[in-house]
Design a protein around this motif. Structure first.
Motif, short mmCIF file in Angstrom:
data_model
loop_
_atom_site.label_atom_id
_atom_site.label_comp_id
_atom_site.label_asym_id
_atom_site.label_seq_id
_atom_site.Cartn_x
_atom_site.Cartn_y
_atom_site.Cartn_z
N CYS A 1 0.82 -1.23 0.00
CA CYS A 1 0.00 0.00 0.00
C CYS A 1 0.84 1.27 0.00
N PRO B 1 2.31 3.12 -4.70
CA PRO B 1 2.69 4.49 -5.12
C PRO B 1 3.80 4.51 -6.16
N TYR C 1 2.28 3.78 -9.46
CA TYR C 1 1.50 4.93 -9.93
C TYR C 1 2.42 6.03 -10.47
N VAL C 2 3.52 6.27 -9.78
CA VAL C 2 4.48 7.27 -10.26
C VAL C 2 5.08 6.84 -11.60
N SER D 1 8.00 12.71 -12.36
CA SER D 1 7.92 11.27 -12.10
C SER D 1 9.03 10.52 -12.81
#
Length: 289
Positions: free
Chosen positions: A21, A26, A29-30, A260
């Motif tokens: 999580c 993350p 997602y980045v 990113s």
């Protein structure tokens, strides 16, 4: 080998969920953002590796990479030398050892922002105590933030002062576990203090040294507060580092795709460094297995 039952897997599940999580999800997602053209108020579109191409063709990025390379190597080398020297010194007889060790650990209790602001005030022209001392003793002052090499010197010095306690603690813990019998045997065989350190202490604590160096390289790659609060990457981006480059593109220019991509390049560099030291650590720990 004893097989793990269902209860063992159940007990480690919360940790695995936390990693998924707060780390892996993350990061994925980045990575997705790095493949898109994403900013506030604009429609997100897939651009593939265009952001990585933009980053790698940006001269400011390469300036930031060079500065990061210089700072990381200077900081880690200085911390390793100072931390190892202090660890060996503190492992012997030192008057008021507990007080000295406590003083060595004080900088680690100070937040980065507080430390940088404190140093910045001390280095201020005209009113800072360091420049006041230079004026009184040498007759001149230095504007530390306006020259690239002077600013990088201060940033490196500040980073060493802040994080030396971390390296010292790891190495001091390792030095105190070195067998006294081995050290006595070395002295009986005619070895002096330097030979005892080089042939007995250092080989014994090599795994701890590798762990300290690995973590410090990874943490130093993320160097941000010292640079941003002291120079904000200036003048003219001459003190820019990878973390401030990412921050500027993401939170100043709202170019989240480019930021990113910069972040994933930093992750890749950190993984390369970590892989090398993990391999060396594996060799040290299991070479006799």
């Amino acid at each position: 080998m004893k097989r793990l039952n269902f209860a063992h897997y159940l007990m480690i599940t919360p940790v695995q969920l936390l990693l998924v999580c707060f780390l892996f999800a993350p990061a994925l997602y980045v990575f997705y953002l790095s493949l898109t053209n994403y900013s506030y108020g604009t429609e997100t579109s897939f651009v593939g590796l265009a952001n990585y191409q933009r980053v790698l063709s940006d001269p400011i990025f390469w300036q930031a990479a060079i500065n990061t390379f210089i700072l990381v190597n200077v900081v880690v080398a200085a911390e390793l030398a100072l931390g190892l020297g202090l660890a060996v010194l503190m492992a012997g007889w030192v008057p008021a050892k507990r007080v000295v060790v406590s003083l060595l650990l004080v900088p680690y209790a100070i937040t980065e922002v507080t430390a940088v602001v404190m140093w910045r005030f001390m280095l201020e022209p005209d009113v800072g105590m360091i420049n006041w001392g230079l004026q009184q003793m040498l007759g001149f002052q230095i504007d530390w933030a306006t020259d690239r090499w002077q600013a990088l010197f201060v940033i490196a010095l500040l980073s060493i002062w802040l994080t030396l306690p971390f390296t010292f603690l790891i190495l001091y813990s390792a030095v105190t576990t070195v067998s006294r019998d081995l050290m006595e045997a070395s002295r009986i065989d005619g070895g002096n203090r330097w030979q005892t350190f080089w042939y007995v202490t250092l080989p014994t604590i090599t795994p701890a040294v590798l762990v300290a160096v690995m973590f410090r390289y990874i943490f130093a790659m993320r160097l941000f507060s010292e640079v941003w609060l002291f120079t904000q990457g200036g003048p003219a981006n001459l003190t820019e580092v990878l973390a401030t480059y990412l921050y500027r593109n993401g939170f100043r220019y709202q170019d989240f795709g480019l930021a990113s991509a910069s972040g994933w390049i930093m992750i890749a560099l950190s993984m390369v460094l970590a892989s090398y030291y993990l391999y060396q650590l594996y060799r040290q720990l299991f070479r006799n297995a």
